[in-house]
Design a protein around this motif. Structure first.
Motif: not given
Length: 654
Positions: A533-534, A539-544, A589-597
Motif C-alpha cells: 500500500n505504501a 510520489e517523491n523524495v526531496y533531499s535525496f 522527506v518522502i511524500s506519498f499519495t492515497k489516490k490508489n490506496t
C-alpha cells in the motif's frame, strides 16, 4: 595311500582357485563391507560411517558438555553412466561438531579449521572435484569415488550412543535424495537424477555452466608455463543492493604456491621469509625471493588507489584502482567491476603447464557492507577476451574457474546498522533494539532488556549520553526503568523512520541517517522495502535521489544528490570537554499519495518499512511500531457521526 591324498589335493586346489577368482572380482583391500543397496543404485551413492571416538579433556560430569574426539568417513560414489561434475555433499551434523580436518574435500562456506558445523555443513571435492563414470574408467574406484576422512570434536552423546548426523544428501542441481537409511554407525542414500529438472544452461561441453550469484569472481589462467602461470581475477557485483568499500579478498593456497608479482592490486603483507624458510626454497634453490609479492598461504589482497591507475608497473588495467569500491550497476556500471592480475609459481608435483589448480576458501569483505558467503571454485568453459591487438578475434583463456558469493542475512544481534521508529501521533521514539549489532559479555548492562523509549531530541546523542534523558522520560511517562539498564545497540550507522504527517489525500515520512563511526561513507545508499500500500503511493523524495528498483515491486532506492553523497563521520561537539560528540547526518522527506490506496493504515504498520538496507547491509528493525494515544476516528465513521447528530438535533427541535 595315494588314492587317499588325491581328494585332499583336489579340494585344496579348488579352494585356492576360488580364492583367486574372488580376489580378482572384488578388490576390497580396506576390508570395508559392501552395502547391498549400492549395487542397485543408478545415480550417486553417499555414505557416512562413524569410526571411533575418545573422551577429550576436560573430563566433566555433565554428559551434554563432555567433548569427544571422533573419526568418520564419508564417501561419494558415481554409479551413473556419465560423469558427475563438481560434486557437493551436505552432512547434517547435529551434536555441536567442530571439524579439524577433512581429507579430499573442502568446506564450501570457506570456514577455517577448527570449523563449528553443529547446524550441518556442505563439502566439495578437492583436488578431485569431478567423479568419472565406471564405463570410461574400467570401474577404477580411484576415479569414480571420493573418500573423505573426517576428524573433529562432538559433544553430548554418551557411549554407547552413536553420534550420527541427521541426514546426508547430494546438493548438486538436478538430483533427488530420499531419506537416508541408518544402520548402527553407518548411514547411506542413493541420490538419483530428477527427471523434471531442466537445466536452461546445459551444453554439450565438459564444463559446468556459469553460476548466478550476488557477486561472482572469475579466476582465469591467461598464460601457463612449466612452473608458473599468469592469472586474472575479475570481481563482478550483480546485486542491486550489494556493494563493497575497501574490499579485502582472501583465499588459501592448497599446494604450496606463492605470488611473485601483481598488477591492479597488492597484498597487505609482503614478506619473502615464508618462501626463504619454507618449502619453496627447497625447490627454487637459486631463486631471488626478495621481489616476491606474497609467500603467505592466506594472502590478503586489496585494491590500488585511483592515482596508480596509469602506473605501467603495478596498474594500467581496466576496472582497477578504485580504492576497493564496488557499487551496484544502477549507481555506476564502471564501479561494479574490479580486475587484477597475478603471476603464480607452483611446486612439485605440479610442474607441468597443464596441471593447474585454483586457490580455495575464498572470502571477500568490506568496511560496513553485506557479509558474503563464497562457494568453492567450479571449472567453467575458458573465458574469451577481446584480442589485445584490436583485431576482430577473441583470445581464449587456458583455463577458467568461477566462484559464486551470495549475501547472507544477518542473524539476531549480528547486524551492522539499525533502525528506530517514530511518528507524529506519539511523542516517544522506539529506539534501535538492544544489542542490535552485538554486545560485549563484559558490559555492565542487560543485553536482554527492552530499550528505553526516548524523546526525539535524544536521537542526536551518542548512546552513553542518552541515559539521563531516557530515565527522565521514563519517569515522566510513568514507566519503570530496568536495573541494570539495557545495553546499547552498538551500531555504527542508525536510521530513523518518522511518519511526519497524515492527511486526506496523502501522507509523508522523514528518513534520517546517523553515522556514529570515524569513517566517511562515500556514495552511500539506503534501500527501503515498503508495504504494498505504501509503495503504490510513492510520489517523491526531496533531499535525496530516489528511484524505484526495477528488480522489485516494493523497494525505494535512495542515495545522496551530487555533492551531498558523503555521509560524514562523528565529530566533536563545540566544546569537547562538556559537549557530546555529534554524528554525521543526512535527512530527507518522502511524500506519498492515497489516490490508489485510500484505505492505507499507517498506524497499524502500513506506514513503516518492512526492511531497510544501508550500503547493502540489512539493518535490524524494532520489534514494535509506535502506537497512537486514544482512538482515531476514520473519515467514514466521522461522516456517520455527523448524520446521527443532525438527526438527533432535528428530533429534539421537533
Amino acid at each position: 595311500m595315494r588314492m587317499h591324498l588325491w581328494p585332499h589335493k583336489m579340494l585344496l586346489g579348488l579352494c585356492l582357485l576360488f580364492a583367486t577368482h574372488s580376489a580378482q572380482d572384488y578388490d576390497n583391500s580396506d576390508n570395508t563391507p559392501a552395502i547391498p543397496a549400492q549395487d542397485t543404485c543408478i545415480g550417486v551413492f553417499l555414505t557416512y560411517t562413524f569410526i571411533e571416538r575418545a573422551k577429550e579433556f576436560p573430563h566433566v560430569k555433565n554428559a551434554s558438555a563432555q567433548a569427544y574426539a571422533f573419526k568418520a568417513q564419508a564417501t561419494v560414489l558415481n554409479t551413473m553412466s556419465e560423469n558427475l561434475k563438481a560434486w557437493k555433499m551436505f552432512i547434517g551434523f547435529q551434536h555441536n561438531e567442530i571439524l579439524v580436518n577433512t581429507d579430499a574435500a573442502v568446506l564450501m562456506d570457506g570456514l577455517e579449521f577448527p570449523a563449528h558445523v553443529g547446524n550441518g555443513t556442505m563439502i566439495s571435492g578437492y583436488p578431485m572435484s569431478d567423479l568419472m563414470n565406471a564405463i570410461d574408467t574400467a570401474g577404477d574406484l580411484n576415479q569414480i569415488q571420493a573418500k573423505i576422512d573426517i576428524k573433529g570434536t562432538q559433544f553430548g552423546v554418551k557411549p554407547p550412543g552413536t553420534p550420527m548426523p541427521k541426514t546426508i544428501k547430494l546438493v548438486n542441481d538436478g538430483f533427488r535424495c530420499p531419506v537416508p537409511t541408518k544402520k548402527g554407525s553407518q548411514m547411506y542414500v542413493c541420490c538419483v537424477k530428477d527427471p523434471k529438472f531442466k537445466n536452461k544452461d546445459a551444453n554439450a561441453t565438459k564444463f559446468l555452466p556459469r553460476q548466478k550469484a550476488d557477486l561472482t569472481i572469475a579466476y582465469d589462467v591467461l598464460q601457463s608455463y612449466e612452473n608458473n602461470y599468469l592469472a586474472q581475477v575479475t570481481i563482478d557485483n550483480w546485486s542491486p543492493l550489494g556493494r563493497l568499500d575497501n574490499w579485502n579478498l582472501t583465499w588459501e593456497w592448497m599446494r604450496g604456491e606463492f605470488i611473485y608479482s601483481m598488477s591492479g592490486a597488492y597484498t597487505l603483507k609482503r614478506d619473502s621469509a615464508s618462501c626463504i624458510y619454507g618449502q619453496a626454497a627447497s625447490h627454487y634453490t637459486t631463486f631471488d625471493f626478495s621481489p616476491a609479492m606474497s609467500c603467505e598461504k592466506n594472502p590478503i589482497i586489496v585494491d590500488l588507489p585511483p592515482e596508480r591507475a596509469k602506473d605501467k608497473d603495478i596498474g594500467n588495467l581496466p576496472f582497477c584502482c578504485k580504492n576497493g569500491t564496488l557499487l551496484p550497476s544502477q549507481m555506476n556500471e564502471t564501479l561494479s567491476k574490479a580486475i587484477f592480475q597475478l603471476q603464480v609459481y607452483k611446486m612439485p608435483p605440479d610442474l607441468n603447464r597443464t596441471i593447474l589448480y585454483p586457490p580455495q576458501k575464498w572470502n571477500i569483505e568490506g568496511e560496513l557492507n553485506p557479509t558474503y558467503k563464497c562457494g568453492p571454485p567450479i571449472r567453467v568453459s575458458p573465458m574469451e577476451f577481446p584480442d589485445p591487438s584490436g583485431l576482430m578475434s577473441d583470445t581464449i583463456a587456458v583455463a577458467s574457474w568461477q566462484i559464486g558469493c551470495n549475501i547472507t542475512h544477518p542473524t539476531k544481534r549480528k547486524s551492522r546498522c539499525c533502525v528506530s521508529f517514530s511518528a507524529y501521533y506519539n511523542d516517544s521514539v522506539l529506539p534501535c533494539n538492544t544489542c542490535a549489532c552485538g554486545c560485549s559479555d563484559a558490559m555492565a548492562c542487560d543485553p536482554d532488556a527492552q530499550p528505553l523509549l526516548l524523546p526525539s531530541e535524544a536521537l542526536l546523542l551518542p548512546f552513553e549520553n542518552r541515559t539521563k534523558k531516557a530515565l527522565a522520560w521514563a519517569k515522566l511517562k510513568h514507566r519503570d526503568a530496568p536495573n541494570p539498564l539495557p545495553c546499547s545497540d552498538n551500531c555504527g550507522v542508525s536510521i530513523n523512520w518518522h511518519i511526519l504527517s497524515n492527511y486526506r489525500h496523502g501522507w509523508s515520512a522523514r528518513v534520517t541517517l546517523f553515522n556514529w563511526k570515524d569513517y566517511t561513507f562515500k556514495d552511500w545508499f539506503t534501500a527501503v522495502q515498503l508495504s504494498p500500500n505504501a509503495f503504490l503511493g510513492y510520489e517523491n523524495v526531496y533531499s535525496f535521489n530516489g528511484t524505484k528498483l526495477n528488480t522489485t515491486n516494493d523497494t525505494l532506492f535512495l542515495q545522496g544528490l551530487e555533492g551531498l553523497n558523503y555521509l560524514l563521520p562523528e565529530t566533536d561537539g563545540k566544546n569537547p570537554k562538556i559537549d557530546p560528540r555529534v554524528p554525521g547526518k543526512q535527512q530527507s522527506v518522502i511524500s506519498f499519495t492515497k489516490k490508489n490506496t485510500p484505505d492505507i493504515k499507517l498506524a497499524r504498520g502500513d506506514g513503516f518499512p518492512v526492511k531497510v538496507f544501508f550500503d547493502g547491509v540489512e539493518c535490524a528493525l524494532p520489534d514494535e511500531i509506535p502506537q497512537g494515544h486514544g482512538v482515531r476516528i476514520s473519515a467514514g465513521l466521522l461522516r456517520l457521526l455527523i448524520v446521527v447528530i443532525a438527526v438527533f438535533l432535528t428530533i429534539f427541535y421537533w
